[in-house]
Design an enzyme around this catalytic site. Structure first.
Site, mmCIF file in Angstrom:
data_model
loop_
_atom_site.group_PDB
_atom_site.id
_atom_site.type_symbol
_atom_site.label_atom_id
_atom_site.label_comp_id
_atom_site.label_asym_id
_atom_site.label_seq_id
_atom_site.Cartn_x
_atom_site.Cartn_y
_atom_site.Cartn_z
ATOM 1 N N THR A 41 14.555 -20.754 24.956
ATOM 2 C CA THR A 41 15.820 -20.438 24.298
ATOM 3 C C THR A 41 16.950 -20.223 25.290
ATOM 4 O O THR A 41 18.034 -20.792 25.155
ATOM 5 C CB THR A 41 15.661 -19.184 23.415
ATOM 6 O OG1 THR A 41 14.743 -19.477 22.361
ATOM 7 C CG2 THR A 41 16.991 -18.769 22.815
ATOM 8 N N CYS A 42 16.744 -19.401 26.304
ATOM 9 C CA CYS A 42 17.832 -19.040 27.216
ATOM 10 C C CYS A 42 18.413 -20.270 27.905
ATOM 11 O O CYS A 42 19.623 -20.443 27.971
ATOM 12 C CB CYS A 42 17.335 -18.028 28.248
ATOM 13 S SG CYS A 42 18.620 -17.513 29.409
ATOM 14 N N CYS A 47 21.499 -18.311 26.360
ATOM 15 C CA CYS A 47 22.453 -17.651 27.246
ATOM 16 C C CYS A 47 23.080 -18.579 28.281
ATOM 17 O O CYS A 47 24.256 -18.417 28.610
ATOM 18 C CB CYS A 47 21.792 -16.448 27.927
ATOM 19 S SG CYS A 47 20.115 -16.721 28.499
ATOM 20 N N LYS A 50 25.571 -21.081 26.527
ATOM 21 C CA LYS A 50 26.620 -20.243 25.932
ATOM 22 C C LYS A 50 27.560 -19.710 27.002
ATOM 23 O O LYS A 50 28.789 -19.695 26.817
ATOM 24 C CB LYS A 50 25.976 -19.097 25.167
ATOM 25 C CG LYS A 50 26.956 -18.165 24.476
ATOM 26 C CD LYS A 50 26.213 -17.127 23.642
ATOM 27 C CE LYS A 50 25.232 -16.336 24.488
ATOM 28 N NZ LYS A 50 24.432 -15.376 23.682
ATOM 29 N N TYR A 98 12.968 -26.834 35.620
ATOM 30 C CA TYR A 98 11.867 -25.993 35.137
ATOM 31 C C TYR A 98 10.562 -26.778 35.090
ATOM 32 O O TYR A 98 9.492 -26.256 35.409
ATOM 33 C CB TYR A 98 12.202 -25.429 33.753
ATOM 34 C CG TYR A 98 12.920 -24.110 33.789
ATOM 35 C CD1 TYR A 98 12.340 -22.963 33.271
ATOM 36 C CD2 TYR A 98 14.194 -23.999 34.342
ATOM 37 C CE1 TYR A 98 13.003 -21.738 33.302
ATOM 38 C CE2 TYR A 98 14.867 -22.786 34.381
ATOM 39 C CZ TYR A 98 14.266 -21.658 33.856
ATOM 40 O OH TYR A 98 14.913 -20.467 33.898
ATOM 41 N N TYR A 177 25.744 -9.393 19.510
ATOM 42 C CA TYR A 177 26.278 -10.014 20.718
ATOM 43 C C TYR A 177 26.463 -11.516 20.562
ATOM 44 O O TYR A 177 27.446 -12.090 21.063
ATOM 45 C CB TYR A 177 25.409 -9.668 21.937
ATOM 46 C CG TYR A 177 24.077 -10.365 21.999
ATOM 47 C CD1 TYR A 177 23.925 -11.542 22.722
ATOM 48 C CD2 TYR A 177 22.964 -9.850 21.349
ATOM 49 C CE1 TYR A 177 22.704 -12.184 22.792
ATOM 50 C CE2 TYR A 177 21.743 -10.483 21.417
ATOM 51 C CZ TYR A 177 21.610 -11.656 22.139
ATOM 52 O OH TYR A 177 20.395 -12.291 22.193
ATOM 53 N N GLU A 181 30.176 -13.183 20.927
ATOM 54 C CA GLU A 181 30.403 -14.146 22.009
ATOM 55 C C GLU A 181 30.960 -15.462 21.475
ATOM 56 O O GLU A 181 31.928 -16.005 22.017
ATOM 57 C CB GLU A 181 29.109 -14.362 22.781
ATOM 58 C CG GLU A 181 28.735 -13.157 23.628
ATOM 59 C CD GLU A 181 27.368 -13.241 24.259
ATOM 60 O OE1 GLU A 181 27.107 -12.460 25.202
ATOM 61 O OE2 GLU A 181 26.537 -14.066 23.827
ATOM 62 N N HIS A 436 39.758 -1.379 47.647
ATOM 63 C CA HIS A 436 41.084 -1.520 47.041
ATOM 64 C C HIS A 436 41.770 -2.792 47.506
ATOM 65 O O HIS A 436 41.653 -3.170 48.681
ATOM 66 C CB HIS A 436 41.941 -0.307 47.427
ATOM 67 C CG HIS A 436 43.307 -0.326 46.845
ATOM 68 N ND1 HIS A 436 43.559 -0.027 45.528
ATOM 69 C CD2 HIS A 436 44.504 -0.639 47.403
ATOM 70 C CE1 HIS A 436 44.852 -0.126 45.302
ATOM 71 N NE2 HIS A 436 45.452 -0.500 46.419
ATOM 72 N N GLU A 441 36.817 -0.385 41.893
ATOM 73 C CA GLU A 441 37.089 0.908 42.532
ATOM 74 C C GLU A 441 37.260 2.012 41.525
ATOM 75 O O GLU A 441 37.103 3.194 41.857
ATOM 76 C CB GLU A 441 38.328 0.806 43.429
ATOM 77 C CG GLU A 441 39.635 0.637 42.676
ATOM 78 C CD GLU A 441 40.830 0.599 43.618
ATOM 79 O OE1 GLU A 441 40.892 1.446 44.525
ATOM 80 O OE2 GLU A 441 41.699 -0.285 43.425
#
Length: 447
Positions: A41-42, A47, A50, A98, A177, A181, A436, A441
């Protein structure tokens, strides 16, 4: 007894591939079956693609802001097909990667469905039956489609990556979520987005202050909300558009209705009952701390279980199973300090306890916040403000939770999550020199 394999994995998603690779590295004979595409799925429909759509949608905002920084951008236009096809090509690339991982570790893989036929046996769609000392179920979860007239005209997150064109009007059912998204993606790309939800809460489980801030910002960006309004009916019109009845309101026209109301563990038809594997009321597989099911030879990891539905958790669980079975290293996974993010626009990220959870568990807590306008927005017309929040145990000064909404919040939170995992204190943050100028920060400047 001699088995065909030491480990047979059903499902080649993030958890299944990790378990296969690690088990093979320990010397085990491993095979994995995947009925759709290797990557799960991912990688294939979740994810990763997406997040690429999120990146693509960000350019709408960046190009609008460019003129304030001296850039002249003429003839701006957007082509959905280019973004869609570029994302899908990257999905193809990842599937190849994969698959190569499995090949490099000499993991045999079958591109077909597999079902359990006993404690140590699996039948492939081809009819072949194989045996394994251990079986690992890593089949993930599947989008839930509520039952209402016309739901066949709606899509889920599985189909949204293949839309032939960018819809002018999108209705998103749900406020989790996935819903938030995609609502942000389509809104940024120029679609009119309406979010409908059966309750009045979005992003349940996240800190209330972040949820309220996201609602304010997204409404200002043009997303409409209809709370306490589940979809009752969808009708397809002659021109191909949709008419959607939500709650007691007048029907709302739409070109796409995206249903994002949760995901159900993918256990239907797996044959787990033949091995005595018990299931929960939603089809989830209960497991112990070592991911073992009620059948001693069958394990389960990832979204198919009764634990946390997050890719990094599935990966850790798969790794742990392989180490326990073949690496002589049994260990449990901790679930009490998991960072998470919602790639909404703007994104939010969180780790540890929310303010409400902390008060319930610890009683006396201190709350530190920083409510600021990100420097990136100063030249833009947006008045959006970021919000960072530290939840601290008043008795020990230990940081119990960190919650953030604003540009790049997930990237910042990953490092900050280490502090919560390490049980650092607010004094440790105060003693850290600020970097900074940066948004990060703000984490060490709250007093």
């Amino acid at each position: 007894m001699e088995f065909d394999y030491d480990l047979f994995v059903i499902g080649a998603g993030s958890g299944g591939v990790r378990a296969s690779r690690i088990a093979a590295s320990h010397g085990a004979r491993v095979a994995v079956a995947e009925e759709f595409r290797i990557g799960g799925t991912c990688v294939i429909r979740g994810c990763v693609p997406k997040k690429l759509l999120v990146y693509g949608s960000h350019f709408a905002e960046e190009l609008q802001d460019a003129s304030h920084y001296g850039w002249s951008v003429e003839g701006m236009s957007f082509d959905w097909a280019v973004l869609r096809d570029t994302v899908l090509r990257d999905v193809d690339r990842l599937e190849v990667a994969y698959t190569a991982t499995l090949d490099n570790h000499k993991v045999e893989h079958f591109k077909q469905r597999a079902t359990v036929t006993g404690p140590n046996t699996v039948r492939l769609a081809s009819g072949r039956e194989v045996s394994a000392k251990y079986i690992l179920v890593a089949t993930g979860a599947w989008p839930v489609m509520p039952d209402f007239p016309g739901n066949e005209h709606c899509i889920t997150s599985n189909e949204v990556f293949h839309l032939p064109e960018l819809p002018r009007r999108v209705i998103v059912q749900g406020a989790g979520y996935i819903a938030m998204e995609f609502a942000g993606i389509f809104n940024a790309l120029g679609s009119h987005v309406t979010v409908v939800n059966r309750s009045e809460t979005l992003l349940r489980g996240y800190d209330e202050a972040l949820r309220d801030r996201l609602l304010q910002i997204t409404m200002a960006r043009g997303i409409e909300y209809k709370f306490n309004c589940p979809i009752k009916k969808v009708e397809k019109q002659e021109d191909g558009s949709l008419l959607v009845w939500v709650g007691d309101h007048d029907p709302v026209p739409a070109d796409v209705v995206l249903v994002a109301t949760g995901r159900r563990p993918n256990t239907d038809g797996l044959g787990l009952e033949t091995a005595g594997v018990q299931l929960g009321d939603k089809g989830q597989i209960p497991v112990d701390e070592l991911s073992r099911t009620s059948c001693e030879s069958i394990y389960a990891v990832g979204d198919v279980t009764d634990r946390v539905q997050l890719t990094p958790i599935a990966i850790r669980e798969g790794h742990a199973v392989a180490d326990a079975l073949f690496g002589n290293n049994p260990r449990a996974i901790a679930y009490d300090c998991i960072p998470s993010a919602v790639f909404s626009q703007p994104p939010l990220a969180s780790v540890g306890l929310t303010e409400g959870q902390a008060r319930n568990q610890f009683g006396n807590v201190k709350i530190y916040t920083s409510d600021f306008r990100p420097m990136k927005n100063v030249f833009a017309s947006r008045q959006e403000r970021g919000l960072y929040k530290l939840v601290v145990d008043a008795g020990t000064d230990r940081i119990l939770g960190i919650h953030m909404i604003g540009p790049e919040a997930p990237e910042i939170l990953q490092a900050a999550a280490i502090a919560v995992q390490a049980k650092l204190t607010k004094a440790d943050f105060d003693a850290t020199v600020a970097l900074h100028p940066s948004m990060a920060e703000e984490l060490v400047l709250m007093r």
